[in-house]
Design a protein around this motif. Structure first.
Motif, PDB file in Angstrom:
ATOM      1  N   SER A  82       0.845  -1.210   0.000  1.00  0.00           N
ATOM      2  CA  SER A  82       0.000   0.000   0.000  1.00  0.00           C
ATOM      3  C   SER A  82       0.871   1.247   0.000  1.00  0.00           C
ATOM      4  O   SER A  82       0.579   2.226  -0.694  1.00  0.00           O
ATOM      5  CB  SER A  82      -0.877   0.068   1.252  1.00  0.00           C
ATOM      6  N   LEU A  83       1.923   1.215   0.802  1.00  0.00           N
ATOM      7  CA  LEU A  83       2.786   2.408   0.893  1.00  0.00           C
ATOM      8  C   LEU A  83       3.501   2.684  -0.423  1.00  0.00           C
ATOM      9  O   LEU A  83       3.636   3.836  -0.835  1.00  0.00           O
ATOM     10  CB  LEU A  83       3.794   2.228   2.036  1.00  0.00           C
ATOM     11  N   ALA A  84       3.935   1.633  -1.105  1.00  0.00           N
ATOM     12  CA  ALA A  84       4.590   1.823  -2.408  1.00  0.00           C
ATOM     13  C   ALA A  84       3.592   2.407  -3.404  1.00  0.00           C
ATOM     14  O   ALA A  84       3.923   3.296  -4.198  1.00  0.00           O
ATOM     15  CB  ALA A  84       5.138   0.482  -2.911  1.00  0.00           C
ATOM     16  N   ALA A  85       2.344   1.908  -3.329  1.00  0.00           N
ATOM     17  CA  ALA A  85       1.306   2.425  -4.244  1.00  0.00           C
ATOM     18  C   ALA A  85       0.993   3.878  -3.930  1.00  0.00           C
ATOM     19  O   ALA A  85       0.812   4.703  -4.834  1.00  0.00           O
ATOM     20  CB  ALA A  85       0.046   1.560  -4.128  1.00  0.00           C
ATOM     21  N   MET A  86       0.926   4.225  -2.656  1.00  0.00           N
ATOM     22  CA  MET A  86       0.645   5.623  -2.277  1.00  0.00           C
ATOM     23  C   MET A  86       1.772   6.537  -2.747  1.00  0.00           C
ATOM     24  O   MET A  86       1.530   7.623  -3.271  1.00  0.00           O
ATOM     25  CB  MET A  86       0.540   5.741  -0.745  1.00  0.00           C
ATOM     26  N   ARG A  87       3.008   6.082  -2.566  1.00  0.00           N
ATOM     27  CA  ARG A  87       4.140   6.932  -2.956  1.00  0.00           C
ATOM     28  C   ARG A  87       4.093   7.219  -4.463  1.00  0.00           C
ATOM     29  O   ARG A  87       4.215   8.370  -4.891  1.00  0.00           O
ATOM     30  CB  ARG A  87       5.463   6.248  -2.582  1.00  0.00           C
ATOM     31  N   ALA A  88       3.922   6.175  -5.252  1.00  0.00           N
ATOM     32  CA  ALA A  88       3.921   6.364  -6.711  1.00  0.00           C
ATOM     33  C   ALA A  88       2.736   7.229  -7.137  1.00  0.00           C
ATOM     34  O   ALA A  88       2.857   8.103  -7.997  1.00  0.00           O
ATOM     35  CB  ALA A  88       3.856   5.005  -7.404  1.00  0.00           C
ATOM     36  N   THR A  89       1.585   7.012  -6.522  1.00  0.00           N
ATOM     37  CA  THR A  89       0.378   7.755  -6.907  1.00  0.00           C
ATOM     38  C   THR A  89       0.537   9.240  -6.581  1.00  0.00           C
ATOM     39  O   THR A  89       0.210  10.105  -7.400  1.00  0.00           O
ATOM     40  CB  THR A  89      -0.855   7.181  -6.168  1.00  0.00           C
ATOM     41  N   LEU A  90       1.054   9.525  -5.383  1.00  0.00           N
ATOM     42  CA  LEU A  90       1.205  10.930  -4.991  1.00  0.00           C
ATOM     43  C   LEU A  90       2.345  11.599  -5.766  1.00  0.00           C
ATOM     44  O   LEU A  90       2.252  12.760  -6.156  1.00  0.00           O
ATOM     45  CB  LEU A  90       1.446  11.037  -3.482  1.00  0.00           C
ATOM     46  N   ALA A  91       3.400  10.850  -6.030  1.00  0.00           N
ATOM     47  CA  ALA A  91       4.564  11.459  -6.700  1.00  0.00           C
ATOM     48  C   ALA A  91       4.326  11.669  -8.183  1.00  0.00           C
ATOM     49  O   ALA A  91       4.768  12.658  -8.757  1.00  0.00           O
ATOM     50  CB  ALA A  91       5.800  10.574  -6.497  1.00  0.00           C
ATOM     51  N   GLU A  92       3.586  10.725  -8.820  1.00  0.00           N
ATOM     52  CA  GLU A  92       3.572  10.753 -10.286  1.00  0.00           C
ATOM     53  C   GLU A  92       2.187  10.798 -10.928  1.00  0.00           C
ATOM     54  O   GLU A  92       2.089  10.971 -12.131  1.00  0.00           O
ATOM     55  CB  GLU A  92       4.319   9.514 -10.823  1.00  0.00           C
ATOM     56  N   VAL A  93       1.135  10.611 -10.155  1.00  0.00           N
ATOM     57  CA  VAL A  93      -0.197  10.557 -10.782  1.00  0.00           C
ATOM     58  C   VAL A  93      -1.072  11.732 -10.332  1.00  0.00           C
ATOM     59  O   VAL A  93      -1.453  12.572 -11.151  1.00  0.00           O
ATOM     60  CB  VAL A  93      -0.902   9.205 -10.492  1.00  0.00           C
ATOM     61  N   LEU A  94      -1.375  11.805  -9.051  1.00  0.00           N
ATOM     62  CA  LEU A  94      -2.227  12.905  -8.557  1.00  0.00           C
ATOM     63  C   LEU A  94      -1.347  14.101  -8.204  1.00  0.00           C
ATOM     64  O   LEU A  94      -1.320  14.568  -7.057  1.00  0.00           O
ATOM     65  CB  LEU A  94      -3.051  12.442  -7.357  1.00  0.00           C
ATOM     66  N   THR A  95      -0.628  14.575  -9.198  1.00  0.00           N
ATOM     67  CA  THR A  95       0.335  15.666  -8.983  1.00  0.00           C
ATOM     68  C   THR A  95      -0.386  17.019  -9.017  1.00  0.00           C
ATOM     69  O   THR A  95      -1.541  17.119  -9.454  1.00  0.00           O
ATOM     70  CB  THR A  95       1.386  15.649 -10.103  1.00  0.00           C
ATOM     71  N   ASP A  96       0.319  18.057  -8.645  1.00  0.00           N
ATOM     72  CA  ASP A  96      -0.255  19.407  -8.689  1.00  0.00           C
ATOM     73  C   ASP A  96      -0.698  19.733 -10.120  1.00  0.00           C
ATOM     74  O   ASP A  96      -1.783  20.284 -10.333  1.00  0.00           O
ATOM     75  CB  ASP A  96       0.774  20.448  -8.221  1.00  0.00           C
TER      76      ASP A  96
END
Ligand SMILES: Cc1ncc(COP(=O)(O)O)c(C=O)c1O
Length: 444
Positions: free
Chosen positions: A322-336
């Motif tokens: 879950s943490l790996a998925a959250m990191r990738a999602t926040l860093a590269e998908v739901l970006t500013d």
């Protein structure tokens, strides 16, 4: 045509076009309770659910080979678009190197820091669902304040949290209609007031027995009901004055921007909960605390067995996948930058719907919060959950959903909600406007 005749015609079309889904739905009654894997899935408008084959970005195909533009996006959990490449890559990589260990990974530090940057709260914990994040936040609030009750707003939804299934009947708190197996009468656990009613809020908090207010920053689960100017200030002032903790649930209102409504409008919650989309649909949720609350909790929690059997956490909560998925999602998908595009699409969707309503002179209206748009079949913008509920029209709701579904568009089943993802296009939005226009012409 009148709505019932139109609905009958659309139901016939739906049956005809979905033979494989119908077959699977009928077979499912043999092995699944009520023929579905989860109770909410009985609520699709065609009489049986469309069975999914696969989904990518803002689209999915069903087992009959039909393609859809998805504005439901897993009721927000896939607001990222389906299977975004960075999250898929991170999950595949992490799954080959451990899924759950009851040990922290470095990703948890990165995600904690990123959530602090976005939402402004100092320290974080993780859960698997927003429901659990809310449950844990409530327990901690009761423990910290020594008070028994919580306060929620009428017609709220915060997941399957026992204390929140309360509603107002006159001035009494009763169990919400449809609440399954409540453990105790709801007036023992919960105070309820209408959204935007600062006077009632102040009166109920003054009783001194409320540990926390649990609130979405705008109601989103009975249509969108926005706060009136000054309401959030009154909420914050009343909670501070009475020593009540303020928990803001950003699970849906993340649609307002990278740091949700809290960052977009400068709210100062004591505790913030968020789930669903933050790991692109991989089960994950987070709850964060202000510096002051974190200090009080840290002084209280690790000292004894409360860290283990205190009713907070879970064996697979905060697992490394879950943490790996959250990191990738926040860093590269739901970006500013992604939010900028999504919100612009939300504006386009809103303008399209408003244009149709105006052109056909319909007594309806549309409301938007960031990249989330909803239309309600009443002329007035509701101020409270009760007004929004009274303005619902189950027949029209079902008809519009089915009409859209039959033309390759999936809306959220419980209300007329459309959500924009980073993968949604202007053409997707315009397709909805065309179909909505066609439905309006037939109804007018
Ligand atoms: C505002 C809000 N909070 C929490 C939840 C619970 O999320 P989950 O069902 O993923 O636990 C929901 C679900 O719709 C929600 O709308």
């Amino acid at each position: 045509m009148n709505p019932q005749e139109l609905l009958d015609r659309e139901l016939e079309g739906f049956e005809r076009d979905h033979p494989r889904s119908r077959e699977l739905a009928s077979e499912a009654r043999g092995s699944l309770l009520s023929g579905v894997p989860m109770p909410w899935m009985i609520r699709w408008p065609g009489g049986f659910p469309v069975f999914a084959a696969e989904a990518h970005g803002a689209r999915f195909t069903d087992v009959d080979g039909r393609e859809y533009v998805d504005f439901c996006l897993g009721d927000t959990a896939a607001m990222t678009g389906h299977s975004p490449e960075p999250t898929v890559r991170a999950v595949a990589d992490q799954a080959g190197h451990g899924i759950t260990l009851m040990l922290p990974s470095e990703d948890s530090l990165w995600v904690g820091k990123e959530l602090s940057r976005r939402f402004g709260l100092a320290r974080w914990q993780f859960a698997l669902t927003a429901t659990d994040a809310n449950r844990f936040a409530i327990r901690l609030a009761r423990e910290l304040t020594g008070r028994p009750k919580i306060l929620v707003f009428n017609w709220c939804y915060h997941g399957s949290v026992d204390e929140t299934f309360a509603s107002l009947k006159g001035s009494s708190v009763v169990s919400r209609e449809g609440n399954v197996g409540p453990p105790v009468p709801l007036d023992e656990t919960t105070r309820v007031v209408e959204w935007n009613d600062a006077e009632a809020l102040e009166r109920e908090l003054a009783r001194g027995d409320v540990a926390c207010v649990l609130a979405e920053p705008a109601l989103t689960n009975i249509g969108i009901v926005l706060p009136e100017p000054g309401f959030h200030d009154a909420l914050r002032a009343a909670t501070r004055e009475t020593g009540t903790l303020l928990i803001i649930d950003e699970t849906h209102t993340l649609c307002a921007g990278p740091g949700g409504y809290t960052a977009a409008y400068g709210l100062e919650p004591d505790v913030l909960t968020v789930g669903k989309a933050i790991a692109a649909g991989i089960p994950a949720a987070a709850y964060g605390f202000s510096e002051l609350v974190a200090e009080r909790l840290e002084a209280m929690l690790p000292a004894d067995e409360r860290a283990d059997v205190g009713g907070i956490g879970g064996t697979v909560a905060a697992n490394v996948l879950s943490l790996a998925a959250m990191r990738a999602t926040l860093a590269e998908v739901l970006t500013d930058e992604a939010f900028e595009r999504m919100i612009a699409l939300g504006e386009r969707f809103e303008a399209g719907v408003a244009g149709v309503i105006e052109r056909h002179g319909l007594p309806w209206h549309v409301t938007r919060l960031g990249c989330r748009v909803e239309y309600l079949f009443g002329p007035e913008r509701p101020r409270t959950g009760s007004e929004a509920a009274a303005g619902g029209d189950p027949l029209l709701d079902r008809l519009i959903h089915l009409y859209a579904l039959n033309r390759g568009i999936l809306l959220t089943p419980f209300h007329n909600m459309a959500l924009m993802s980073p993968a949604t296009t202007e053409a997707d939005v315009d397709l909805h406007t065309e179909v909505f226009d066609e439905a309006a012409s037939e109804l007018a």
